[in-house]
Design a protein around this motif. Sequence first.
Motif, short mmCIF file in Angstrom:
data_model
loop_
_atom_site.label_atom_id
_atom_site.label_comp_id
_atom_site.label_asym_id
_atom_site.label_seq_id
_atom_site.Cartn_x
_atom_site.Cartn_y
_atom_site.Cartn_z
N LEU A 188 0.87 -1.18 0.00
CA LEU A 188 0.00 0.00 0.00
C LEU A 188 0.90 1.22 0.00
CD1 LEU A 188 -2.51 -1.15 2.79
CD2 LEU A 188 -2.72 -1.47 0.31
N THR A 189 0.80 2.05 -1.03
CA THR A 189 1.72 3.19 -1.20
C THR A 189 0.95 4.47 -1.40
OG1 THR A 189 3.32 1.71 -2.27
CG2 THR A 189 3.70 4.06 -2.49
N ARG A 190 1.41 5.52 -0.74
CA ARG A 190 0.84 6.85 -0.93
C ARG A 190 1.97 7.84 -1.18
NH1 ARG A 190 -3.80 9.82 0.45
NH2 ARG A 190 -3.43 12.02 0.99
N LYS A 191 1.97 8.43 -2.38
CA LYS A 191 2.96 9.44 -2.73
C LYS A 191 2.27 10.80 -2.84
CE LYS A 191 6.43 8.88 -5.61
NZ LYS A 191 7.23 8.69 -6.85
N GLU A 192 2.82 11.79 -2.15
CA GLU A 192 2.29 13.15 -2.19
C GLU A 192 3.33 14.07 -2.81
OE1 GLU A 192 -0.02 14.31 1.48
OE2 GLU A 192 1.02 12.53 2.25
N ARG A 193 2.91 14.84 -3.81
CA ARG A 193 3.81 15.79 -4.46
C ARG A 193 3.29 17.20 -4.23
NH1 ARG A 193 6.14 15.88 -10.69
NH2 ARG A 193 7.05 17.96 -10.58
#
Length: 685
Positions: free
Chosen positions: A391-396
């Motif tokens: 489970l991955t969450r990337k915030e830019r």
Amino acid sequence: MLGDLMSYPTTRAALRATTACVLLISATNASAQEAGVDLGEILLGESKRDVQTDTATAVTEIDQDEIDDRQPGTIAELIDSVPGVNLVNGSTPQGSGINIRGYGANSTFGTDQKVAVVVDGASVGAEEIYRVGTQLFTDPYLYKSAEVIRGTVGSFEYGSGIVGGVVKLETKNASDFTGGEIGFVGTQTLEFSSNGDGITSSTNLAWQPSEQLELLLNYTWRDQDIQTSGNGSDIGGSAFNLPSYLVKGRYTFGENRNQSLTFSYNESNTDETDVAYDTFSTSGGVFGNVDRTVSSRTAALAYNFNPSNDFVNLDVVLSYADQEIDQEYVEGSSTCDDPSNPCRFPGGFPTGGFGTVNADHRYETTKLAIKNTALFETGIISHELRTGLELTRKERLDADSAPGGVDNRVAVYAVDTMQIGSNWTLTPALRYEHSEVTGSTAPNDATYTNEALMGGLSLRYAFDNGFAVFGSAAYTENLPIIDDLGSAIYMTQSEKSRTFELGASYDTTNIFRDGDRFAIKGNLYRTALWDVTSYTVAGSASTRTDSVETEGLELEASYAMESGLYIDLNANIVDGSEFQPSGTVVDWRGVPADTLQLTLGKKFGEELDVSWEMIGNKRFENDSEEVAGSVIHNLRATYKPQQGILEGSEIRFGVENLFDKEYTPRLSTRSATGRNFKVTLSTTF
């Protein structure tokens, strides 16, 4: 596709030569065995690096001894000796990048999402930042090992869309210094380099208060001034100051200590004033200069449960990676501010510079990875089944030059290494990934969902005489990323790739004399990439490349004698084509020069290791560029006193670019560093 690959003249000739060599050596060894020679138990010779002949995957492992021996200034410099790996620059943490098999960094972006970087299980690095380089903003002194997986077939445990390969880094542990014994151990290392007056200090404090608990603190400070090239010219952008630190702890518990908790945190920072925005360039130019600070932070909490049950070996890793780049334009630094320059804007350069130049960037990636390894048998087949959920969450951060948003992903995978009898190994792999990308601000605030099923298969047959042949096929998709939010078409179209590989290896001992060891592995590959969204046609900001095809040969070999003499050889031959919408076919821009690296050395027991390294780059010529060939020589010596007052100390001496050669490697945008003397002093207390 394999037929096309075998028809490629260069790789076909190289494979014939490699195969002939392997068969000749195999026959020689077989004759010795048939003669009934009793070799007995003999201490085998060791080279600097083991060739991974027991797997069909194109993988190279670099251990702590080689990290120390190479005296690298950056992570990029540490792995550039791996065949298939080439650097875009490389001697600075910013402005450098890693290219594997023609993919990864280029002179425009520090990454194209086709090379993955993993630190202690955490996925690190940013997306596409215009003319800002490396995704490996950290110090090599923090790590005890590096592993490079080339190509797609071995990548399904680490991500999707991996065409070039995977760089896996593992930080040091306290037990690496204490040896697992209760007590306190400290080390201090000082390193000096002549070119750029570089100085590095690295301190390790390792404490093991009990057999169950170990704690480590590392602080490394690296400073370098402007370096010069072989002709004495200054290399712009080569000065930097990089403080880094690592905190790591491990606690084991449970029945027979079959459970463990490990926490690691590392951070690196730079603070640069009035430097070129374009980290690939040597001067400010059109974009001008900026004041830039960069912080890279990685944290990981890992749980392992490994009971006596073969069906369970569970790893749960919660990781967080944060890369932050803050930059502010230095007024008046752009050449466009010059009234005599044709690029001058009406009324002068925009206040504050281009939005691209004055942009701040931040990437935060949080990942929960659950993996289990099960060992079992079905008839004559032994299985090592690795299954996982991510489970991955990337915030830019939304920037002046690029859209911000959130990328949430769910992935499941299964990789089964099946040993059939004593000769066959079959490894099928599957990965399913689902993504949901949402933009943070209008007009790029829509939500897009995508999914893909990927997989590969490798097959290896090992003969009883140490010879093995193998092949693989793999398919992967690079799902849309936050950077593509400005285009609804790109947000609904994944990049697709397939790779075929074919190779052979040979590993034997006592081939020419008692106690020697020889290993060789050759790997042919061909990769096709289509539905391209990462690259535009040269000279265009909007016309995307249709497809890319690359093919090549990677060769690794080593020979070591009981007397301490050793030889290591790496070679890389690669070619590629870019297919444009107009029907035009041009040479692929990411192709490096063909390279050959040879190391000759001798170990005198455990005390002294001396070596000479030659790195040859073939002259490169394509449709639009010519790069002169080069031959570079490096010398290295490591002295480890085994008794007396200096016992526990290590002294290293190295000379890089011994003959002060002036050259610019293919793919690099700056001249390479000229002659550089390095001295490293380490002690244990």
